[in-house]
Design a protein around this motif. Structure first.
Motif, mmCIF file in Angstrom:
data_model
loop_
_atom_site.group_PDB
_atom_site.id
_atom_site.type_symbol
_atom_site.label_atom_id
_atom_site.label_comp_id
_atom_site.label_asym_id
_atom_site.label_seq_id
_atom_site.Cartn_x
_atom_site.Cartn_y
_atom_site.Cartn_z
ATOM 1 N N GLY A 217 0.803 -1.214 0.000
ATOM 2 C CA GLY A 217 0.000 0.000 0.000
ATOM 3 C C GLY A 217 0.837 1.264 0.000
ATOM 4 N N ILE A 218 2.006 1.194 -0.648
ATOM 5 C CA ILE A 218 2.929 2.335 -0.716
ATOM 6 C C ILE A 218 2.888 2.920 -2.126
ATOM 7 C CG2 ILE A 218 5.336 3.070 -0.494
ATOM 8 C CD1 ILE A 218 5.754 0.685 1.407
ATOM 9 N N GLU A 219 2.845 4.229 -2.215
ATOM 10 C CA GLU A 219 2.830 4.891 -3.522
ATOM 11 C C GLU A 219 4.191 4.746 -4.197
ATOM 12 O OE1 GLU A 219 1.775 9.275 -5.482
ATOM 13 O OE2 GLU A 219 2.217 9.110 -3.338
ATOM 14 N N VAL A 220 4.183 4.444 -5.490
ATOM 15 C CA VAL A 220 5.426 4.377 -6.265
ATOM 16 C C VAL A 220 5.327 5.368 -7.422
ATOM 17 C CG1 VAL A 220 4.577 2.420 -7.642
ATOM 18 C CG2 VAL A 220 7.029 2.868 -7.527
ATOM 19 N N ILE A 221 6.353 6.185 -7.575
ATOM 20 C CA ILE A 221 6.374 7.245 -8.584
ATOM 21 C C ILE A 221 7.524 6.979 -9.543
ATOM 22 C CG2 ILE A 221 6.537 9.743 -8.966
ATOM 23 C CD1 ILE A 221 5.788 9.976 -5.897
ATOM 24 N N GLU A 222 7.252 7.037 -10.840
ATOM 25 C CA GLU A 222 8.289 6.865 -11.853
ATOM 26 C C GLU A 222 8.633 8.223 -12.467
ATOM 27 O OE1 GLU A 222 8.045 3.487 -14.584
ATOM 28 O OE2 GLU A 222 6.230 2.868 -13.513
ATOM 29 N N VAL A 223 9.929 8.497 -12.627
ATOM 30 C CA VAL A 223 10.366 9.783 -13.179
ATOM 31 C C VAL A 223 11.346 9.561 -14.322
ATOM 32 C CG1 VAL A 223 10.054 10.977 -10.978
ATOM 33 C CG2 VAL A 223 12.292 9.998 -11.535
ATOM 34 N N ASP A 224 11.511 10.594 -15.115
ATOM 35 C CA ASP A 224 12.485 10.567 -16.204
ATOM 36 C C ASP A 224 13.890 10.596 -15.595
ATOM 37 O OD1 ASP A 224 14.056 10.922 -18.420
ATOM 38 O OD2 ASP A 224 13.151 12.813 -19.055
ATOM 39 N N PRO A 225 14.753 9.619 -15.930
ATOM 40 C CA PRO A 225 16.084 9.563 -15.303
ATOM 41 C C PRO A 225 17.131 10.473 -15.944
ATOM 42 C CG PRO A 225 15.800 7.704 -16.770
ATOM 43 C CD PRO A 225 14.501 8.457 -16.811
ATOM 44 N N SER A 226 16.760 11.266 -16.942
ATOM 45 C CA SER A 226 17.742 12.077 -17.675
ATOM 46 C C SER A 226 18.537 12.995 -16.747
ATOM 47 C CB SER A 226 17.037 12.924 -18.741
ATOM 48 O OG SER A 226 16.341 12.129 -19.646
ATOM 49 N N TYR A 227 19.852 12.899 -16.834
ATOM 50 C CA TYR A 227 20.801 13.796 -16.164
ATOM 51 C C TYR A 227 20.773 13.702 -14.637
ATOM 52 C CZ TYR A 227 21.189 15.785 -20.807
ATOM 53 O OH TYR A 227 21.391 15.943 -22.156
ATOM 54 N N THR A 228 20.118 12.687 -14.078
ATOM 55 C CA THR A 228 20.106 12.575 -12.621
ATOM 56 C C THR A 228 21.503 12.292 -12.072
ATOM 57 O OG1 THR A 228 19.452 10.247 -12.865
ATOM 58 C CG2 THR A 228 17.697 11.837 -12.456
ATOM 59 N N SER A 229 22.282 11.478 -12.777
ATOM 60 C CA SER A 229 23.627 11.140 -12.299
ATOM 61 C C SER A 229 24.552 12.348 -12.308
ATOM 62 C CB SER A 229 24.235 10.021 -13.157
ATOM 63 O OG SER A 229 23.560 8.814 -12.948
ATOM 64 N N ILE A 230 24.502 13.115 -13.388
ATOM 65 C CA ILE A 230 25.444 14.233 -13.514
ATOM 66 C C ILE A 230 25.064 15.383 -12.580
ATOM 67 C CG2 ILE A 230 24.293 15.405 -15.449
ATOM 68 C CD1 ILE A 230 27.101 15.844 -16.614
ATOM 69 N N ILE A 231 23.750 15.608 -12.373
ATOM 70 C CA ILE A 231 23.327 16.654 -11.433
ATOM 71 C C ILE A 231 23.690 16.233 -10.009
ATOM 72 C CG2 ILE A 231 21.346 17.883 -10.471
ATOM 73 C CD1 ILE A 231 20.007 17.636 -13.241
ATOM 74 N N GLY A 232 23.459 14.958 -9.685
ATOM 75 C CA GLY A 232 23.843 14.472 -8.361
ATOM 76 C C GLY A 232 25.335 14.584 -8.132
ATOM 77 N N MET A 233 26.111 14.327 -9.179
ATOM 78 C CA MET A 233 27.573 14.381 -9.098
ATOM 79 C C MET A 233 28.079 15.793 -8.823
ATOM 80 S SD MET A 233 30.187 13.930 -12.287
ATOM 81 C CE MET A 233 29.436 12.429 -12.850
#
Length: 478
Positions: A325-341
């Motif tokens: 009963g937990i909400e799951v959200i899907e997002v576009d993964p574009s540039y997540t690694s480089i912004i996090g870096m």
């Protein structure tokens, strides 16, 4: 989704031959439908034509079309050529082409290939038909049977031989399914001369009680090193906690072993979300084409596909969170690694993978990522001589390294960006104003222009050196 595997016992060999003939016709129907779909035929026209051609009823024909559509979509998602799909298995077909295999070994291999190619039958469940119309479970005094529709009001009854699962007899589960009238799909497969039945029941998930209004857990899957990074935020997107789960078992081992551990790791992630009362944010299940994700897109996506079935692990997480009963959200993964870096790894002194998980979490909350002012001030403050020196360094790096096309495009973009800064007199401190560059182009450019000189051979794991530049705006010789 629950799947129960059973073996079918035919009390009459003639009945078995009738069912095998039905499976052969249905398999041919599915292959024929696949070819017509490639030619652009629509489902309604196909359904009408297939019934007479293969002597199947309307539901069997429609199920064959549905399976063909599934094969076609799967082929496209995996970037395979749909015209080169081999029914029966590409590996088996390839082995049959090898001339050094002959005699009994060749005959055995050929039988296996023909069984996989021609020994199939699928019948979908239907709630309005009290479970399944063409292949129905029926409970009798002498056991549980599967009633198979083999023609106009003609049926073959075959006994269901089931084993044990979690201390409860599978046959008892099938009997409960039959009595409850819930929809169930049945798939028959021919293996080593025996017919096996796979019963699939769609689960009814509970109402979602844990939502993103109290914050989320962002998940980032990494092929190298093999781990799951996670980051917890509050409802406003502020970082609360983070961590990573190593997955050494997925680096090697057989298929069954890897599948077992994927479920274990999925359970660990869901346990974290349940204990913290937070929704889960994951990357979209579709693996992007190489060159569209930013950091290591092509190489990372290939490693993800081959090393630990990225899509499979995310699917398991989705199934488990729905059960809880937990909400799951899907997002576009574009540039997540480089912004996090570049933004969060130096700011919070975390790894670039945990930074990527944090970006994914914030994206799930709808938070927009802004370019830090000090990064733009740094580029705007460079003199013409410093820009020229940096440009020459980047060009020298290109000459000395064998780079892939994706990296060459990034570096070319960086040089263009630096040239655009050179040409501006009195540069303003607004990201990319007056240029043709997007906000995502900036992150790629900054990685090449600033991070590459720090570690020319590879992307570093430690970005603490950028902390003073990011937070206090301090920098020395670029």
């Amino acid at each position: 989704m629950i799947v129960i595997q059973t073996k079918l016992i035919f009390l009459d060999q003639e009945d078995k031959q009738i069912v095998l003939d039905l499976m052969r016709r249905w398999s041919s129907c599915m292959r024929f439908a696949y070819k017509r779909l490639l030619e652009g035929y629509d489902r309604k026209t196909l359904k009408r034509d297939l019934q007479g051609t293969f002597d199947l009823n309307s539901r069997y024909a429609d199920d064959a079309i549905m399976k063909a559509i599934g094969v076609l979509e799967s082929s496209r998602q995996l970037d395979n050529n749909p015209k080169k799909v081999i029914f029966g298995g590409r590996d088996l077909f390839g082995k049959l082409q090898k001339r050094h295999i002959n005699g009994k070994a060749y005959k055995k291999l050929k039988i296996r290939w023909h069984e996989k190619r021609k020994g199939n039958l699928y019948s979908r469940g239907d709630k309005s038909k009290k479970g399944n119309l063409n292949t129905r479970i029926e409970v009798k005094e002498n056991g549980t049977f599967l009633r198979i529709n083999v023609g106009e009001r003609k049926y073959v009854y075959t006994k269901v031989q089931a084993g044990w699962k979690k201390n409860k007899n599978r046959e008892e589960i099938l009997q409960e399914i039959s009595e409850s009238n819930i929809p169930y799909s049945v798939e028959l497969k021919l293996k080593n001369g025996s017919v096996y039945a796979y019963f699939t029941i769609e689960e009814e998930y509970p109402e979602i009680m844990i939502k993103k209004d109290k914050g989320v857990i962002g998940i980032d899957l990494n092929a190298y090193p093999d781990n799951i990074s996670w980051a917890e935020t509050d409802e406003k997107g502020n970082l609360i906690n983070y961590g990573s789960i190593p997955m050494p078992e997925l680096a090697s081992g057989n298929k069954n072993k890897k599948e077992y551990y994927r479920w274990q790791y999925a359970h660990e992630i869901v346990k974290i979300a349940r204990e913290k009362g937070k929704a889960i944010v994951i990357e979209g299940l579709e693996i992007k084409e190489k060159g569209k994700r930013g950091d290591f897109s092509g190489r990372k996506s290939r490693r993800i596909r081959h090393n630990f079935s990225y899509k499979s692990l995310l699917s398991k997480i989705k199934i488990l969170v729905k059960r809880e009963g937990i909400e799951v959200i899907e997002v576009d993964p574009s540039y997540t690694s480089i912004i996090g870096m570049l933004k969060y790894a130096p700011q919070h002194m975390i790894t670039k993978d945990e930074g990527a998980a944090y970006v994914i979490a914030r994206r799930g909350l709808g938070v927009q990522e802004k370019i830090p002012d000090n990064y733009m001030k740094f580029l705007n403050a460079l003199t013409v001589e410093e820009l020229e020196e940096l440009k020459e360094y980047v060009k020298k790096t290109v000459r000395n390294k064998k780079l892939k096309k994706k990296h060459l495009k990034e570096i070319k973009k960086a040089i263009e960006f630096l040239q655009s800064l050179e040409s501006e007199s009195g540069r303003v401190l607004k990201p990319l104003e007056g240029t043709s560059f997007s906000i995502y182009d900036f992150w790629r450019v900054f990685k090449v222009a600033v991070v590459t000189p720090l570690s020319p051979e590879k992307v570093p794991r430690d970005f603490s050196i950028l902390k003073e530049l990011l937070i206090q705006g301090k920098w020395g010789d670029p």
